[in-house]
Design a protein around this motif. Sequence first.
Motif, short mmCIF file in Angstrom:
data_model
loop_
_atom_site.label_atom_id
_atom_site.label_comp_id
_atom_site.label_asym_id
_atom_site.label_seq_id
_atom_site.Cartn_x
_atom_site.Cartn_y
_atom_site.Cartn_z
N ASP A 1 -15.65 -1.02 12.18
CA ASP A 1 -15.09 -2.31 11.80
C ASP A 1 -15.93 -2.82 10.64
OD1 ASP A 1 -14.59 -5.09 11.56
OD2 ASP A 1 -14.00 -5.23 13.66
N LEU A 2 -15.35 -2.92 9.46
CA LEU A 2 -16.11 -3.29 8.27
C LEU A 2 -16.58 -4.73 8.31
CD1 LEU A 2 -14.01 -1.48 5.51
CD2 LEU A 2 -16.09 -0.69 6.66
N PHE B 1 0.85 -1.19 0.00
CA PHE B 1 0.00 0.00 0.00
C PHE B 1 0.89 1.25 0.00
CE2 PHE B 1 -2.59 -3.30 1.73
CZ PHE B 1 -3.93 -2.97 1.59
N GLY B 2 0.32 2.37 -0.40
CA GLY B 2 1.02 3.63 -0.27
C GLY B 2 0.62 4.33 1.03
N ALA C 1 -4.47 -8.95 1.51
CA ALA C 1 -4.66 -7.84 2.46
C ALA C 1 -5.95 -7.11 2.12
CB ALA C 1 -3.48 -6.88 2.39
N ARG C 2 -6.64 -6.68 3.15
CA ARG C 2 -7.85 -5.88 2.90
C ARG C 2 -8.04 -4.87 4.02
NH1 ARG C 2 -10.60 -11.19 3.38
NH2 ARG C 2 -11.38 -11.48 5.51
N ALA D 1 -5.77 3.50 0.54
CA ALA D 1 -6.52 2.29 0.25
C ALA D 1 -6.51 2.00 -1.24
CB ALA D 1 -7.96 2.43 0.73
N PRO D 2 -6.30 0.73 -1.62
CA PRO D 2 -6.40 0.38 -3.04
C PRO D 2 -7.85 0.34 -3.48
CG PRO D 2 -6.07 -1.60 -1.73
CD PRO D 2 -6.00 -0.43 -0.77
N GLU D 3 -8.08 0.40 -4.77
CA GLU D 3 -9.45 0.30 -5.28
C GLU D 3 -10.06 -1.04 -4.87
OE1 GLU D 3 -11.90 0.68 -9.51
OE2 GLU D 3 -9.75 1.10 -9.42
N GLY D 4 -11.24 -1.00 -4.29
CA GLY D 4 -11.87 -2.21 -3.81
C GLY D 4 -11.46 -2.60 -2.42
N GLY D 5 -10.40 -1.98 -1.88
CA GLY D 5 -9.99 -2.23 -0.51
C GLY D 5 -9.21 -3.51 -0.29
#
Length: 389
Positions: free
Chosen positions: A293-294, A275-276, A325-326, A312-316
């Motif tokens: 908490d998702l 991740f960045g 990783a999510r 966060a990346p697209e879609g998480g």
Amino acid sequence: MHPAPAAGAARKPALLVTEDGTTFHGRSFGADGETFGEAVFATAMTGYQETLTDPSYRGQVVVATAPHIGNTGWNDEDDESRQVWVSGFVVRDLSRMRSNWRSNRDLGEALADQGVVGISDVDTRALTRHLREHGSMRVGVSTVETDPEALRARVLEQPQMVGANLVADVTLAEPEVVPAQGTKAYTVAAIDLGIKSRTPYRMAERGCEVHVLPADTSIEQIRALAPDGVFFSNGPGDPAAADGPVALLQQVLADGTPFFGICFGNQLFGRALGFGTFKLKYGHRGINQPVMDLGTRKVEITAHNHGFAVAAPEGGTLDTPYGTARVSHVCLNDDVVEGIELHNADDALIGFSVQYHPEAAAGPHDASYLFDRFTQMMDARRTGQEGGR
């Protein structure tokens, strides 16, 4: 109640100037002199002693949004590290007396003892609104300079927080061990990036013998402990500048050791996974931040202290060399990533981190279950290993 020191009525004039030239006049408390740092605001109504001794505030001048500060004085039990780390402290109304049965000195005396400059009688609401609108910025506080432009010139000479690698300033020099309370059940290697003292205590409550290790610890030194889990702490500075701890964490993940990280540790976990990270406009600081908490959709009120965040990346979700990783938690104020989970091919949890502070120093206690999650993850790995023998 304890009366204010006799010198309290004669406190010196003090000056605060931001890098864009915004100027506030007030009165000094704590040490005389001049200090510089990144101005940030903290929204907690209590717990200023824990805030001031949090190593994550290294290089920052903290603005308290609560209007009345100092009423509970200072004691010898609530420090979260070996010293006060803030560069300076800005308040509106400094309490004229302290009233708490554990207090043995007042706030100004504690800051003076450690050479920390404070300024009171500042319109902290106006200053906070300015930082919200324009972002955190460098600031100078002085009891010796009366010319705002002269002080601003020195402010502009100070380094920015972006690119700052401050871990070496706050990490301990030699390993320390916090013994388990009761029967020892786990061995944890905790990398000190600016750890708060309550954090290993929370793990010790759960039967963990915690080896608190310097930030430059090698993977060989961690392996020699044969830990059941590895923990990365909170800390100051820009996570993009902390390449050494990121490389260490990648080796930990490659070994398959269960991992738990908080705050700066969350940002480094994100970097280790691919991740960045980025700097927030003015950050999250206080003990009243709502996080979801998702997985459970439960909302927690949490303690924060961070000016950087994981992108966060697209879609998480993100496929990594160590598993999937999510994003697991988000801040309900601005959707900033507040937690990451790492799952293996069987969808078992093998690592997780949160951006906030579950050790509750100072409060709240909504997130204390995360320490239980860490022990459950270590139990699962132990059971899996034993089952394969």
